[in-house]
Write an enzyme that holds these catalytic residues in place. Structure first.
Site, PDB file in Angstrom:
ATOM      1  N   GLY A 437     -45.060 -32.837  -8.567  1.00 53.92           N
ATOM      2  CA  GLY A 437     -43.951 -33.435  -9.311  1.00 53.92           C
ATOM      3  C   GLY A 437     -44.401 -33.930 -10.664  1.00 53.92           C
ATOM      4  O   GLY A 437     -45.557 -33.772 -11.068  1.00 53.92           O
ATOM      5  N   GLN A 438     -43.449 -34.547 -11.381  1.00 46.77           N
ATOM      6  CA  GLN A 438     -43.697 -35.063 -12.713  1.00 46.77           C
ATOM      7  C   GLN A 438     -43.226 -36.506 -12.769  1.00 46.77           C
ATOM      8  O   GLN A 438     -42.038 -36.789 -12.572  1.00 46.77           O
ATOM      9  CB  GLN A 438     -42.950 -34.231 -13.767  1.00 46.77           C
ATOM     10  CG  GLN A 438     -43.135 -34.687 -15.191  1.00 46.77           C
ATOM     11  CD  GLN A 438     -44.516 -34.344 -15.722  1.00 46.77           C
ATOM     12  OE1 GLN A 438     -45.083 -33.295 -15.405  1.00 46.77           O
ATOM     13  NE2 GLN A 438     -45.063 -35.219 -16.541  1.00 46.77           N
ATOM     14  N   GLY A 439     -44.140 -37.431 -12.997  1.00 49.14           N
ATOM     15  CA  GLY A 439     -43.774 -38.828 -13.143  1.00 49.14           C
ATOM     16  C   GLY A 439     -43.488 -39.158 -14.596  1.00 49.14           C
ATOM     17  O   GLY A 439     -43.579 -38.306 -15.478  1.00 49.14           O
ATOM     18  N   GLY A 440     -43.149 -40.415 -14.847  1.00 47.58           N
ATOM     19  CA  GLY A 440     -42.829 -40.816 -16.211  1.00 47.58           C
ATOM     20  C   GLY A 440     -44.021 -40.787 -17.131  1.00 47.58           C
ATOM     21  O   GLY A 440     -43.871 -40.710 -18.351  1.00 47.58           O
ATOM     22  N   GLY A 442     -46.928 -38.747 -16.425  1.00 48.59           N
ATOM     23  CA  GLY A 442     -47.744 -37.558 -16.207  1.00 48.59           C
ATOM     24  C   GLY A 442     -47.421 -36.899 -14.885  1.00 48.59           C
ATOM     25  O   GLY A 442     -46.475 -37.259 -14.190  1.00 48.59           O
ATOM     26  N   VAL A 444     -47.799 -35.534 -10.949  1.00 49.08           N
ATOM     27  CA  VAL A 444     -48.118 -36.130  -9.645  1.00 49.08           C
ATOM     28  C   VAL A 444     -48.802 -35.053  -8.809  1.00 49.08           C
ATOM     29  O   VAL A 444     -48.305 -33.924  -8.704  1.00 49.08           O
ATOM     30  CB  VAL A 444     -46.843 -36.631  -8.931  1.00 49.08           C
ATOM     31  CG1 VAL A 444     -47.218 -37.278  -7.598  1.00 49.08           C
ATOM     32  CG2 VAL A 444     -46.093 -37.616  -9.817  1.00 49.08           C
ATOM     33  N   LYS A 458     -50.812 -40.274  -8.892  1.00 47.54           N
ATOM     34  CA  LYS A 458     -50.019 -40.178 -10.121  1.00 47.54           C
ATOM     35  C   LYS A 458     -50.630 -41.060 -11.204  1.00 47.54           C
ATOM     36  O   LYS A 458     -51.379 -42.021 -10.928  1.00 47.54           O
ATOM     37  CB  LYS A 458     -48.571 -40.588  -9.853  1.00 47.54           C
ATOM     38  CG  LYS A 458     -48.389 -42.025  -9.416  1.00 47.54           C
ATOM     39  CD  LYS A 458     -46.930 -42.331  -9.100  1.00 47.54           C
ATOM     40  CE  LYS A 458     -46.092 -42.251 -10.338  1.00 47.54           C
ATOM     41  NZ  LYS A 458     -44.690 -42.641 -10.100  1.00 47.54           N
ATOM     42  N   ASP A 556     -34.816 -49.296 -11.521  1.00 47.64           N
ATOM     43  CA  ASP A 556     -34.524 -47.870 -11.701  1.00 47.64           C
ATOM     44  C   ASP A 556     -34.225 -47.230 -10.342  1.00 47.64           C
ATOM     45  O   ASP A 556     -34.818 -46.219  -9.967  1.00 47.64           O
ATOM     46  CB  ASP A 556     -35.708 -47.171 -12.382  1.00 47.64           C
ATOM     47  CG  ASP A 556     -35.321 -45.802 -12.949  1.00 47.64           C
ATOM     48  OD1 ASP A 556     -34.110 -45.531 -13.097  1.00 47.64           O
ATOM     49  OD2 ASP A 556     -36.227 -45.000 -13.238  1.00 47.64           O
TER      50      ASP A 556
END
Length: 756
Positions: A437-440, A442, A444, A458, A556
């Site tokens: 996945g993609q975190g805020g 960078g 994961v 992450k 969030d």
């Protein structure tokens, strides 16, 4: 007396004839007549070229050196004697390639405003009357200058074979729209074009196309075309002006051809013929070779390898002393010149290696020098080891600096946080080979601990001195949040510039993927599963709000931040906005969140409270019972459509997901929808807290299991659900310095203002 006079005259005539025959014989056999001029101005005139009778190999090689032909400095300028016009010669070469550099005139055709030709010259100079020269195709190009100008040159006679008179034609077209179209240095079709030429071209004649020019005569009164050396012309716009007396440098290939001597052969004679040295054979020097011309018929001569000089003169090829020219003929040892070659051997005490002493340095034979060489090698090895050790120490120091910067001295004392080294992390993630996945901040990565526990790794926020205390506090707080519905922080790596956090792994991804991902559309989510996800997510948020030593606001809440295990147990993750707040303050300078989920009050005021999370959770509830994203269809807002449904028909039934909207479950779905609308009320004090939300969801689940008749509704459930103060539109783009606005035509994309 008269008889003696006649005898005397006959004697002198015979003597003159013998002298002329001898001179001619010397010229033909590679010995120009005595006293031939060898220079004209600053140009050397090597044989087979010559100035004057019997000084050249033939008429095509004659050079004129007239005192009337001088350059701007007053020096004599040689010309081609056989040409009809005056063709200046700039240089003559016999070796290594037979070439002549001359100045040829530029062809032109000028017009007036009536489109009539006023002046023209087509470049004919008849430079090749004796067939000696060909215009070099390798070193020259054909250039056309002008606006609406087409010009070409041709060569050869097809003798009626084919539709054209010539053997080949080459040319190009240049165009100008106005006086500013052409650009200096550009010759690609605007004001100037150029093409390569083919071998065999023997003249400078140009043909211009018939195109209208009357409207361009002010800035380009004439068309021009010419041959020129490729590296000696750079187009300038001023070249389009009227200048009819221009010449350009052109390279000519020359060879011994039929045209140069009527009895000469058109190619190298056979070896047995060459050995007899026929009178017409031009390569008269010993140690010379014959080479067939590549530009037209004929041949030229060159000295054999190891020799240099003029192969057209008897004795003209002389041995090269290679030892005196070490830059051209290397020798890493003792050099001795031999006829046509040189001998190179290693000096005493050395031995050849590799390609021999002509190519590689010689190596020493004796043990002592070998030991010295070994010592040097060991010394270099030690230096390399020392350098590597220094690099390792610098790397270790850098790692220690990162560790200290990222709060390692504090976090390593915390009992329930595992501190991973940089090498540990590489081993866990297999060098970051599996991105999930993609975190805020960078990507994961998926990883595996030594006990086969699956984890997610992450990137965290970048830590500096001002944020170190906040970061360490946040990590400690997260590590102490022990709840089944909150993603557990297992540890971190602090030996990198930006810290890496290691969390427990949720095998089913996010609720966002399950609800709205294309790959999971076929996955059946029963009402029981959805109700369990809602209840347990609410329990996790309730724990954050009230069951820890300090109040934590998520900031969030959305399906993308609710992860699911393989058994669909929800885990609250990605505490994005909370990282920007200290634990005892409500306000932040940065309004961050995700489109469609952010609390309007938080967006307007910057005040993040527990009720901000309640608002976001209300949106999640709507998505759970409708399986629709916040923006769906043709720019429909999920919140607005639910509000309309409750306002108009006092029921959200039309919005429920058909998979779960069975008659016996409508009551439960209605109650969830009403609870969601309460969470979305604009007045913060009218929203329930997460404890009440969780309790009411649990009561709904209990009611569903035992039948809705046994469910006692609280007084607030009988109140008319109204969210008149809820914004009239939601989901449109907004920025951190503008209030939330609602629009039914908002973009269908779900945009995020901030994501960890």
């Amino acid at each position: 007396m008269l008889y003696n006079l006649h005898a005397f005259m006959a004697f002198w005539l015979l003597a003159d004839l013998l002298i002329l025959l001898a001179s001619a014989a010397e010229s033909i056999s590679g010995r120009p007549a005595a006293g031939c001029q060898t220079r004209c101005g600053d140009v050397s005139i090597p044989y087979p070229f010559g100035i004057g009778p019997n000084c050249s190999h033939g008429k095509g090689f004659e050079i004129a050196c007239d005192t009337r032909t001088r350059n701007g400095s007053g020096e004599l300028v040689p010309t081609l004697a056989a040409a009809n016009g005056t063709i200046h010669v700039q240089s003559l070469f016999v070796a290594p390639i037979p070439e002549v550099k001359v100045m040829l005139p530029v062809a032109y055709q000028c017009y007036n405003s009536s489109d009539s030709v006023t002046e023209s010259f087509f470049g004919a100079v008849d430079l090749n009357n004796n067939g000696v020269y060909r215009i070099s195709d390798k070193r020259n190009m054909f250039v056309v200058l002008g606006c609406n100008t087409m010009a070409y040159t041709n060569n050869g006679d097809s003798h009626g074979k084919g539709p054209y008179a010539g053997l080949y034609y080459t040319g190009c077209v240049s165009y100008c729209n106005d006086s500013s179209s052409a650009q200096d240095g550009m010759c690609a079709g605007i004001g100037c074009c150029h093409v390569d030429i083919s071998p065999g071209l023997s003249d400078n004649v140009v043909t211009f196309g018939e195109w209208s020019r009357y409207f361009q005569v002010d800035f380009n009164p004439c068309n021009y075309a010419f041959l020129v050396a490729k590296d000696e012309y750079n187009f300038q716009r001023s070249d389009l002006q009227k200048d009819l007396n221009r010449t350009k440098p052109v390279w000519l290939d020359w060879a011994i051809r039929d045209g140069g001597n009527s009895s000469a052969s058109s190619s190298c004679p056979a070896p047995e013929v060459r050995e007899k040295m026929p009178p017409e054979y031009a390569c008269v020097s010993d140690n010379s070779e014959c080479v067939n011309s590549t530009n037209g018929p004929g041949y030229y001569c060159k000295c054999s390898k190891g020799y240099e000089g003029n192969p057209y003169l008897v004795g003209g090829c002389n041995d090269i002393d290679e030892c005196a020219r070490s830059d051209e003929y290397p020798c890493h040892g003792d050099c001795r010149n031999t006829v046509g070659d040189y001998h190179c051997k290693c000096r005493t005490g050395y031995q050849p290696r590799g390609g021999g002493p002509k190519i590689d340095e010689c190596s020493q034979k004796f043990p002592l020098p070998a030991q010295i060489a070994l010592g040097i090698s060991l010394g270099f090895s030690f230096l390399i080891v020392a350098a590597l050790f220094t690099l390792m120490m610098l790397q270790k120091r850098k790692i220690n600096e990162y560790f200290k910067k990222n709060g390692g001295s504090i976090l390593q004392k915390v009992d329930n946080i595992m501190i991973f080294s940089k090498d540990d992390l590489k081993k866990i993630t297999k060098n970051n080979s599996h991105v999930i996945g993609q975190g805020g901040f960078g990507k994961v990565f998926k990883g595996t601990l030594e006990d086969n526990t699956m984890v997610a790794v992450k990137t965290s926020i970048e830590v500096n001195e001002a944020r170190k205390e906040d970061f360490t506090n946040e990590v400690i707080i997260q590590s102490r949040m022990m709840h089944n519905n909150i993603i557990k922080l297992l540890g971190c790596c602090l030996e990198v510039d930006v810290p890496m956090l290691v969390y427990e792994f949720a095998a089913n991804g996010s609720l966002q993927d399950i609800l709205h991902g294309d790959a999971n559309r076929s996955l059946l989510l029963t009402l029981d599963i959805r109700l369990d996800i809602a209840i347990e997510s609410a329990e996790g948020l309730k724990y954050m709000h009230s069951s820890t030593n300090c109040t934590i606001r998520h900031g969030d809440v959305k399906p993308a931040n609710i992860l699911l295990t393989d058994k669909f147990v929800p885990k609250i993750s990605d505490f994005g906005t909370s990282k920007l707040l200290t634990v005892d303050k409500d306000f932040t300078m940065f309004v961050v969140g995700s489109m469609g989920y952010i609390d309007p009050i938080f967006h307007k005021t910057g005040r993040l409270t527990q009720k901000s999370d309640v608002y976001s959770f209300g949106v999640v509830l709507l998505e759970l019972i409708s399986r629709k994203p916040t923006i769906y269809g043709e720019n429909f807002s999920l919140i607005i459509e639910f509000q309309k449904a409750y306002d108009e028909v006092h029921s959200g039934r039309a919005m429920f997901d058909k998979e779960i909207a069975v008659e016996e479950d409508i009551f439960i779905l209605e109650e969830i929808g009403k609870l969601a609308m309460e969470c979305l009320k604009e007045k913060v004090e009218e929203r329930p807290d997460m404890k009440e939300v969780a309790e009411r969801l649990v009561m709904l689940r209990r009611a569903r299991k035992h039948g809705q008749g046994s469910y006692n509704l609280s007084p607030r459930h009988h109140e008319e659900i109204s969210i008149e103060t809820t914004p009239t539109s939601f989901g449109a783009d907004f920025s951190t310095n503008s209030s939330v606005s609602l629009s039914a035509t908002c973009t269908p994309e779900r945009k995020e203002l901030y994501k960890l």
